[in-house]
Design a protein around this motif. Structure first.
Motif, PDB file in Angstrom:
ATOM      1  N   ILE A  32     -13.482  -5.011  -5.185  1.00 40.97           N
ATOM      2  CA  ILE A  32     -13.063  -3.624  -5.321  1.00 40.97           C
ATOM      3  C   ILE A  32     -13.394  -3.099  -6.716  1.00 40.97           C
ATOM      4  O   ILE A  32     -13.426  -3.868  -7.683  1.00 40.97           O
ATOM      5  CB  ILE A  32     -11.547  -3.491  -5.029  1.00 40.97           C
ATOM      6  N   SER A  33     -13.661  -1.806  -6.816  1.00 41.40           N
ATOM      7  CA  SER A  33     -13.921  -1.156  -8.101  1.00 41.40           C
ATOM      8  C   SER A  33     -12.604  -0.660  -8.679  1.00 41.40           C
ATOM      9  O   SER A  33     -11.728  -0.178  -7.954  1.00 41.40           O
ATOM     10  CB  SER A  33     -14.882   0.022  -7.923  1.00 41.40           C
ATOM     11  N   VAL A  34     -12.482  -0.742 -10.009  1.00 42.99           N
ATOM     12  CA  VAL A  34     -11.219  -0.411 -10.663  1.00 42.99           C
ATOM     13  C   VAL A  34     -11.495   0.223 -12.024  1.00 42.99           C
ATOM     14  O   VAL A  34     -12.495  -0.097 -12.677  1.00 42.99           O
ATOM     15  CB  VAL A  34     -10.341  -1.684 -10.789  1.00 42.99           C
ATOM     16  N   SER A  35     -10.613   1.123 -12.439  1.00 44.44           N
ATOM     17  CA  SER A  35     -10.755   1.758 -13.748  1.00 44.44           C
ATOM     18  C   SER A  35     -10.213   0.845 -14.841  1.00 44.44           C
ATOM     19  O   SER A  35      -9.533  -0.155 -14.569  1.00 44.44           O
ATOM     20  CB  SER A  35      -9.993   3.083 -13.770  1.00 44.44           C
ATOM     21  N   LEU A  36     -10.473   1.197 -16.085  1.00 39.67           N
ATOM     22  CA  LEU A  36      -9.970   0.408 -17.202  1.00 39.67           C
ATOM     23  C   LEU A  36      -8.446   0.363 -17.234  1.00 39.67           C
ATOM     24  O   LEU A  36      -7.866  -0.598 -17.737  1.00 39.67           O
ATOM     25  CB  LEU A  36     -10.491   0.982 -18.531  1.00 39.67           C
ATOM     26  N   VAL A  52      -7.606   2.236  -8.536  1.00 40.88           N
ATOM     27  CA  VAL A  52      -8.738   2.163  -7.610  1.00 40.88           C
ATOM     28  C   VAL A  52      -9.044   3.519  -6.977  1.00 40.88           C
ATOM     29  O   VAL A  52      -9.989   3.643  -6.200  1.00 40.88           O
ATOM     30  CB  VAL A  52      -8.505   1.088  -6.527  1.00 40.88           C
ATOM     31  N   THR A  53      -8.235   4.522  -7.278  1.00 43.42           N
ATOM     32  CA  THR A  53      -8.568   5.923  -7.011  1.00 43.42           C
ATOM     33  C   THR A  53      -8.073   6.724  -8.204  1.00 43.42           C
ATOM     34  O   THR A  53      -7.256   6.242  -8.999  1.00 43.42           O
ATOM     35  CB  THR A  53      -7.876   6.500  -5.744  1.00 43.42           C
ATOM     36  N   GLY A  54      -8.533   7.958  -8.287  1.00 40.16           N
ATOM     37  CA  GLY A  54      -7.976   8.881  -9.252  1.00 40.16           C
ATOM     38  C   GLY A  54      -6.719   9.531  -8.698  1.00 40.16           C
ATOM     39  O   GLY A  54      -6.260   9.190  -7.588  1.00 40.16           O
ATOM     40  N   VAL A 100     -12.662  -6.590   5.910  1.00 40.60           N
ATOM     41  CA  VAL A 100     -11.310  -6.140   6.229  1.00 40.60           C
ATOM     42  C   VAL A 100     -11.007  -4.865   5.452  1.00 40.60           C
ATOM     43  O   VAL A 100     -11.302  -4.776   4.252  1.00 40.60           O
ATOM     44  CB  VAL A 100     -10.270  -7.217   5.875  1.00 40.60           C
ATOM     45  N   LEU A 101     -10.410  -3.894   6.112  1.00 38.55           N
ATOM     46  CA  LEU A 101      -9.973  -2.681   5.445  1.00 38.55           C
ATOM     47  C   LEU A 101      -8.688  -2.175   6.072  1.00 38.55           C
ATOM     48  O   LEU A 101      -8.381  -2.488   7.230  1.00 38.55           O
ATOM     49  CB  LEU A 101     -11.050  -1.595   5.459  1.00 38.55           C
ATOM     50  N   GLY A 102      -7.932  -1.417   5.289  1.00 44.24           N
ATOM     51  CA  GLY A 102      -6.703  -0.822   5.777  1.00 44.24           C
ATOM     52  C   GLY A 102      -6.968   0.444   6.570  1.00 44.24           C
ATOM     53  O   GLY A 102      -8.070   0.998   6.549  1.00 44.24           O
ATOM     54  N   ARG A 103      -5.932   0.931   7.241  1.00 43.07           N
ATOM     55  CA  ARG A 103      -6.098   2.085   8.122  1.00 43.07           C
ATOM     56  C   ARG A 103      -6.442   3.351   7.352  1.00 43.07           C
ATOM     57  O   ARG A 103      -7.243   4.177   7.809  1.00 43.07           O
ATOM     58  CB  ARG A 103      -4.826   2.293   8.944  1.00 43.07           C
ATOM     59  N   VAL A 163     -15.525 -13.539   4.294  1.00 46.87           N
ATOM     60  CA  VAL A 163     -14.750 -12.342   4.602  1.00 46.87           C
ATOM     61  C   VAL A 163     -14.608 -11.540   3.316  1.00 46.87           C
ATOM     62  O   VAL A 163     -14.222 -12.091   2.279  1.00 46.87           O
ATOM     63  CB  VAL A 163     -13.357 -12.700   5.145  1.00 46.87           C
ATOM     64  N   VAL A 164     -14.902 -10.255   3.376  1.00 44.08           N
ATOM     65  CA  VAL A 164     -14.755  -9.383   2.217  1.00 44.08           C
ATOM     66  C   VAL A 164     -13.621  -8.399   2.480  1.00 44.08           C
ATOM     67  O   VAL A 164     -13.650  -7.665   3.471  1.00 44.08           O
ATOM     68  CB  VAL A 164     -16.057  -8.620   1.908  1.00 44.08           C
ATOM     69  N   LEU A 165     -12.620  -8.421   1.601  1.00 45.45           N
ATOM     70  CA  LEU A 165     -11.559  -7.419   1.630  1.00 45.45           C
ATOM     71  C   LEU A 165     -12.014  -6.253   0.758  1.00 45.45           C
ATOM     72  O   LEU A 165     -12.064  -6.366  -0.464  1.00 45.45           O
ATOM     73  CB  LEU A 165     -10.255  -7.995   1.081  1.00 45.45           C
ATOM     74  N   MET A 166     -12.354  -5.127   1.383  1.00 48.99           N
ATOM     75  CA  MET A 166     -12.938  -4.028   0.614  1.00 48.99           C
ATOM     76  C   MET A 166     -11.912  -2.967   0.217  1.00 48.99           C
ATOM     77  O   MET A 166     -12.217  -2.080  -0.570  1.00 48.99           O
ATOM     78  CB  MET A 166     -14.079  -3.386   1.390  1.00 48.99           C
ATOM     79  N   GLY A 167     -10.722  -3.035   0.757  1.00 43.83           N
ATOM     80  CA  GLY A 167      -9.717  -2.053   0.361  1.00 43.83           C
ATOM     81  C   GLY A 167      -9.041  -1.414   1.551  1.00 43.83           C
ATOM     82  O   GLY A 167      -9.217  -1.872   2.676  1.00 43.83           O
ATOM     83  N   GLY A 168      -8.296  -0.391   1.274  1.00 42.69           N
ATOM     84  CA  GLY A 168      -8.015   0.165  -0.021  1.00 42.69           C
ATOM     85  C   GLY A 168      -7.197  -0.744  -0.938  1.00 42.69           C
ATOM     86  O   GLY A 168      -6.956  -1.916  -0.663  1.00 42.69           O
ATOM     87  N   GLY A 169      -6.766  -0.123  -2.033  1.00 47.17           N
ATOM     88  CA  GLY A 169      -6.056  -0.861  -3.052  1.00 47.17           C
ATOM     89  C   GLY A 169      -4.812  -1.555  -2.547  1.00 47.17           C
ATOM     90  O   GLY A 169      -4.523  -2.698  -2.927  1.00 47.17           O
ATOM     91  N   ALA A 170      -4.034  -0.897  -1.667  1.00 43.53           N
ATOM     92  CA  ALA A 170      -2.810  -1.505  -1.154  1.00 43.53           C
ATOM     93  C   ALA A 170      -3.121  -2.735  -0.320  1.00 43.53           C
ATOM     94  O   ALA A 170      -2.406  -3.746  -0.380  1.00 43.53           O
ATOM     95  CB  ALA A 170      -2.023  -0.491  -0.331  1.00 43.53           C
ATOM     96  N   THR A 171      -4.209  -2.683   0.447  1.00 46.36           N
ATOM     97  CA  THR A 171      -4.593  -3.833   1.274  1.00 46.36           C
ATOM     98  C   THR A 171      -5.021  -4.997   0.405  1.00 46.36           C
ATOM     99  O   THR A 171      -4.591  -6.134   0.615  1.00 46.36           O
ATOM    100  CB  THR A 171      -5.731  -3.426   2.234  1.00 46.36           C
ATOM    101  N   VAL A 172      -5.855  -4.735  -0.592  1.00 50.04           N
ATOM    102  CA  VAL A 172      -6.294  -5.795  -1.498  1.00 50.04           C
ATOM    103  C   VAL A 172      -5.114  -6.354  -2.281  1.00 50.04           C
ATOM    104  O   VAL A 172      -4.936  -7.573  -2.406  1.00 50.04           O
ATOM    105  CB  VAL A 172      -7.392  -5.285  -2.441  1.00 50.04           C
ATOM    106  N   GLY A 173      -4.273  -5.464  -2.821  1.00 51.60           N
ATOM    107  CA  GLY A 173      -3.123  -5.918  -3.590  1.00 51.60           C
ATOM    108  C   GLY A 173      -2.163  -6.749  -2.758  1.00 51.60           C
ATOM    109  O   GLY A 173      -1.638  -7.771  -3.218  1.00 51.60           O
ATOM    110  N   SER A 174      -1.912  -6.331  -1.530  1.00 50.54           N
ATOM    111  CA  SER A 174      -1.009  -7.075  -0.650  1.00 50.54           C
ATOM    112  C   SER A 174      -1.578  -8.438  -0.293  1.00 50.54           C
ATOM    113  O   SER A 174      -0.851  -9.438  -0.256  1.00 50.54           O
ATOM    114  CB  SER A 174      -0.739  -6.275   0.626  1.00 50.54           C
TER     115      SER A 174
END
Length: 204
Positions: free
Chosen positions: A8-12, A16-18, A60-63, A140-151
């Motif tokens: 996943i891409s992330v800011s400094l 993972v979103t604005g 894998v991605l969230g809804r 398997v790649v977990l691509m997001g969103g942020g809540a899915t990756v974090g969980s």
């Protein structure tokens, strides 16, 4: 066994979103800067993208993310998963209920309603089947969103964490980590380009 790779891409400042993400503004205000690297002509950015998508046996991605990519302003031939770099892996969506219809009907979608762990298991089965068919080691790649990756990270479901650290401070948005379970990481690789620092960690 296929690895589970959160990518996943992330800011400094860890977003993972604005600010104010929504159906018509999926990455939030300023969030497009997070993915500049994915459209870069830099050879190292292209290599990172190519290698990441080539190893994808299932994704894998969230809804919420599914609703964005399958929506009217979502993926197309030029902006889909690894567009121009890879074939079409299986996609597994974690959701409370399947959608009534799917716009991107040419892709292989599985909707899992029994939780994230079951979605990861289903994706691993698809990736391992794809590995057998292709003779390649696929993950398997977990691509997001942020809540899915974090969980998934907090639940101990992730083997490898790949972060694309964008040189931007968003100030607010969707955080990747929200004070969950502590984990020890081992740095595996660092690649710096003009658009991102690509970091890969093994998870102990």
């Amino acid at each position: 066994m296929s690895r589970i790779i959160a990518d996943i891409s992330v800011s400094l400042d860890g977003f993972v979103t604005g600010p104010d993400p929504g159906p018509d503004n999926g990455l939030g205000t300023g969030g497009e800067a997070l993915h500049t690297w994915a459209f870069s002509d830099d050879p190292e950015d292209r290599r990172v993208l190519r290698e990441a998508t080539a190893r994808s046996g299932a994704v894998v991605l969230g809804r919420r993310l599914f609703d964005l990519v399958d929506g009217p302003n979502g993926w197309d031939e030029t902006s889909g998963y690894g567009a121009g770099e890879v074939g079409k892996p299986a996609f597994v969506v974690v959701t409370s209920s399947p959608p009534e219809s799917v716009r991107l009907s040419d892709l292989d979608w599985t909707f899992v309603t029994t939780g994230l762990a079951d979605a990861v298991t289903a994706a691993r089965e698809r990736a391992e089947a794809a590995s057998s068919d292709s003779g390649k080691d696929l993950d398997v790649v977990l691509m997001g969103g942020g809540a899915t990756v974090g969980s998934a990270f907090d639940a101990g479901l992730v083997d490898v964490l790949t972060l694309h650290l964008a040189p931007v401070v968003l100030g607010a948005g969707t955080p990747l980590f929200t004070g969950g379970v502590p984990r020890t990481l081992v740095q595996r690789s660092v690649t710096s380009t003009s658009t991102a620092t690509h970091l890969t960690y093994g998870i102990l």
